[in-house]
Design an enzyme around this catalytic site. Structure first.
Site, PDB file in Angstrom:
ATOM      1  N   HIS A 180     -67.812   4.081  -1.698  1.00 45.82           N
ATOM      2  CA  HIS A 180     -68.283   2.741  -2.017  1.00 45.82           C
ATOM      3  C   HIS A 180     -67.274   2.093  -2.960  1.00 45.82           C
ATOM      4  O   HIS A 180     -66.750   2.748  -3.871  1.00 45.82           O
ATOM      5  CB  HIS A 180     -69.663   2.816  -2.675  1.00 45.82           C
ATOM      6  CG  HIS A 180     -70.325   1.490  -2.855  1.00 45.82           C
ATOM      7  ND1 HIS A 180     -70.000   0.628  -3.879  1.00 45.82           N
ATOM      8  CD2 HIS A 180     -71.295   0.868  -2.135  1.00 45.82           C
ATOM      9  CE1 HIS A 180     -70.738  -0.463  -3.785  1.00 45.82           C
ATOM     10  NE2 HIS A 180     -71.534  -0.344  -2.738  1.00 45.82           N
ATOM     11  N   ARG A 222     -68.171  -1.433   1.705  1.00 48.76           N
ATOM     12  CA  ARG A 222     -68.078  -0.258   2.566  1.00 48.76           C
ATOM     13  C   ARG A 222     -68.120  -0.727   4.010  1.00 48.76           C
ATOM     14  O   ARG A 222     -68.495  -1.881   4.275  1.00 48.76           O
ATOM     15  CB  ARG A 222     -69.205   0.744   2.263  1.00 48.76           C
ATOM     16  CG  ARG A 222     -70.593   0.157   2.218  1.00 48.76           C
ATOM     17  CD  ARG A 222     -71.582   1.091   1.531  1.00 48.76           C
ATOM     18  NE  ARG A 222     -72.812   0.414   1.228  1.00 48.76           N
ATOM     19  CZ  ARG A 222     -74.025   0.803   1.624  1.00 48.76           C
ATOM     20  NH1 ARG A 222     -74.165   1.895   2.354  1.00 48.76           N
ATOM     21  NH2 ARG A 222     -75.094   0.136   1.289  1.00 48.76           N
ATOM     22  N   LYS A 225     -70.456  -3.674   6.422  1.00 53.53           N
ATOM     23  CA  LYS A 225     -71.245  -4.531   5.538  1.00 53.53           C
ATOM     24  C   LYS A 225     -70.627  -5.922   5.464  1.00 53.53           C
ATOM     25  O   LYS A 225     -69.461  -6.121   5.792  1.00 53.53           O
ATOM     26  CB  LYS A 225     -71.321  -3.916   4.136  1.00 53.53           C
ATOM     27  CG  LYS A 225     -72.066  -2.588   4.082  1.00 53.53           C
ATOM     28  CD  LYS A 225     -73.533  -2.769   4.421  1.00 53.53           C
ATOM     29  CE  LYS A 225     -74.291  -1.460   4.322  1.00 53.53           C
ATOM     30  NZ  LYS A 225     -75.730  -1.629   4.615  1.00 53.53           N
ATOM     31  N   ASP A 228     -68.985  -9.883  -0.028  1.00 53.10           N
ATOM     32  CA  ASP A 228     -69.731 -10.224  -1.237  1.00 53.10           C
ATOM     33  C   ASP A 228     -68.707 -10.526  -2.327  1.00 53.10           C
ATOM     34  O   ASP A 228     -67.732  -9.793  -2.482  1.00 53.10           O
ATOM     35  CB  ASP A 228     -70.628  -9.040  -1.641  1.00 53.10           C
ATOM     36  CG  ASP A 228     -71.560  -9.347  -2.809  1.00 53.10           C
ATOM     37  OD1 ASP A 228     -71.092  -9.918  -3.815  1.00 53.10           O
ATOM     38  OD2 ASP A 228     -72.756  -8.997  -2.727  1.00 53.10           O
ATOM     39  N   HIS A 280     -72.216 -12.600 -10.252  1.00 51.86           N
ATOM     40  CA  HIS A 280     -71.201 -12.983  -9.272  1.00 51.86           C
ATOM     41  C   HIS A 280     -70.259 -14.045  -9.831  1.00 51.86           C
ATOM     42  O   HIS A 280     -69.102 -14.136  -9.406  1.00 51.86           O
ATOM     43  CB  HIS A 280     -71.874 -13.460  -7.981  1.00 51.86           C
ATOM     44  CG  HIS A 280     -72.519 -12.353  -7.212  1.00 51.86           C
ATOM     45  ND1 HIS A 280     -73.853 -12.034  -7.363  1.00 51.86           N
ATOM     46  CD2 HIS A 280     -71.995 -11.462  -6.324  1.00 51.86           C
ATOM     47  CE1 HIS A 280     -74.132 -10.991  -6.584  1.00 51.86           C
ATOM     48  NE2 HIS A 280     -73.033 -10.631  -5.950  1.00 51.86           N
TER      49      HIS A 280
END
Length: 328
Positions: A180, A222, A225, A228, A280
């Site tokens: 990850h 990963r 996915k 982000d 974020h």
């Protein structure tokens, strides 16, 4: 959400500063109560990189962080919360940014952190015994900031981290856990702080990290996915430490990150069109710094703090690690 290719600096400042207000009638306020110290770190880091550290009240912020320190020496996520490595590192980073580490009992904090190391070199997050490579990073980074890495067995710490590396070159939470990007940063960052990145195969890991870039330009954590914004830090920082930033399309990534801004409220979301949050926002801005965005302070990829702050701390060299490189 933003349709601009410009960083909305003033809006992000306003968004972060507004988070200081105690919105006691807000569901989100109470749901994030246990993360308050982390939230302050994320907001303060973003402001410092933007060049506006003092937008947050220094005296009040330091007082809040000190109120989170427990008798054992560690820090909780809020006042009267149990101490944990995840919150203790954020607390120390906040104090370091404000040049206020001298306002706490650093020796007591360092000894508490060191007490969490296990015989195999891993670290518990707190007294309840959970083990995670995040905690290895938090302990090593925090002790580095305190200039007390001498309190732990660095060889065993590195041995445990290397046991968490997988065949693809990336790292998991514990040995044999899925690779990850977040865990990979924790392991690569810890190894970088201890000056032993030569113990891993940089090309193998660099390839896995470069494969995190998707067609839209964003980075995922990963395989299989979605992209982000937070991985604009977790992946980019590792590539920077490995000397392989050029292995991805930086221009495409920058454009994708900027699409995640909210041009009305300020702040960054995880993906274009979603709600913004301070987590974020921090990693969107620090990621842009690593990409060379103009008028942002350069960020130290090992610590996720500005080079200016790290240089001011005059950190001691880490104890020597005497392990030899082995094949996966």
């Amino acid at each position: 959400m933003a349709a601009t290719d410009q960083l909305l600096r003033d809006k992000h400042r306003s968004y972060i500063v507004a988070l200081q207000e105690e919105k006691l009638d807000s569901f989100e306020y109470w749901m994030t109560e246990h993360l308050r110290v982390n939230g302050v770190y994320w907001g303060l880091t973003a402001l410092e990189v933007l060049g506006h550290l003092n937008d947050l009240d220094r005296t009040k912020t330091i007082a809040f962080v000190k109120s989170c320190q427990r008798e054992e020496g560690g820090f909780g996520g809020n006042a009267n919360h149990d101490p944990h490595l995840l919150y203790s590192l954020s607390a120390l980073q906040i104090l370091a940014m404000f040049d206020a580490l001298g306002e706490i009992d650093q020796q007591k904090t360092a000894q508490w952190i060191a007490s969490l190391q296990n015989e195999d070199g891993s670290f518990n997050g707190d007294k309840w015994g959970e083990v995670d490579t995040r905690f290895s990073y938090c302990a090593i980074s925090a002790l580095s900031l305190l200039n007390r890495l001498d309190l732990i067995d660095v060889n065993k710490a590195v041995e445990f981290i290397l046991k968490c590396q997988n065949f693809d070159g990336a790292f998991g939470v514990i040995p044999d856990a899925e690779s990850h990007a977040g865990q990979t940063f924790c392991c690569v960052g810890a190894l970088a702080i201890l000056n032993c990145l030569d113990l891993i195969d940089r090309d193998l890991l660099g390839w896995w990290l470069a494969e995190r870039q998707l067609k839209d330009g964003g980075l995922n954590g990963r395989p299989e996915k979605l992209a982000d914004v937070c991985y604009s830090w977790w992946v980019l920082s590792c590539l920077d430490l490995l000397g392989k930033l050029e292995w991805i399309d930086s221009d495409k990534l920058k454009k994708w990150i900027l699409k995640c801004q909210d041009d009305e409220t300020g702040g960054f979301a995880d993906k274009p069109g979603n709600m913004v949050d301070v987590y974020h926002t921090c990693f969107g801005i620090t990621g842009l710094s690593l990409l060379g965005e103009p008028n942002l302070k350069p960020v130290n990829a090992k610590y996720c703090m500005t080079h200016e702050t790290i240089d001011r701390l005059k950190l001691n060299p880490p104890p020597a690690v005497t392990l030899q490189k082995t094949k996966l």
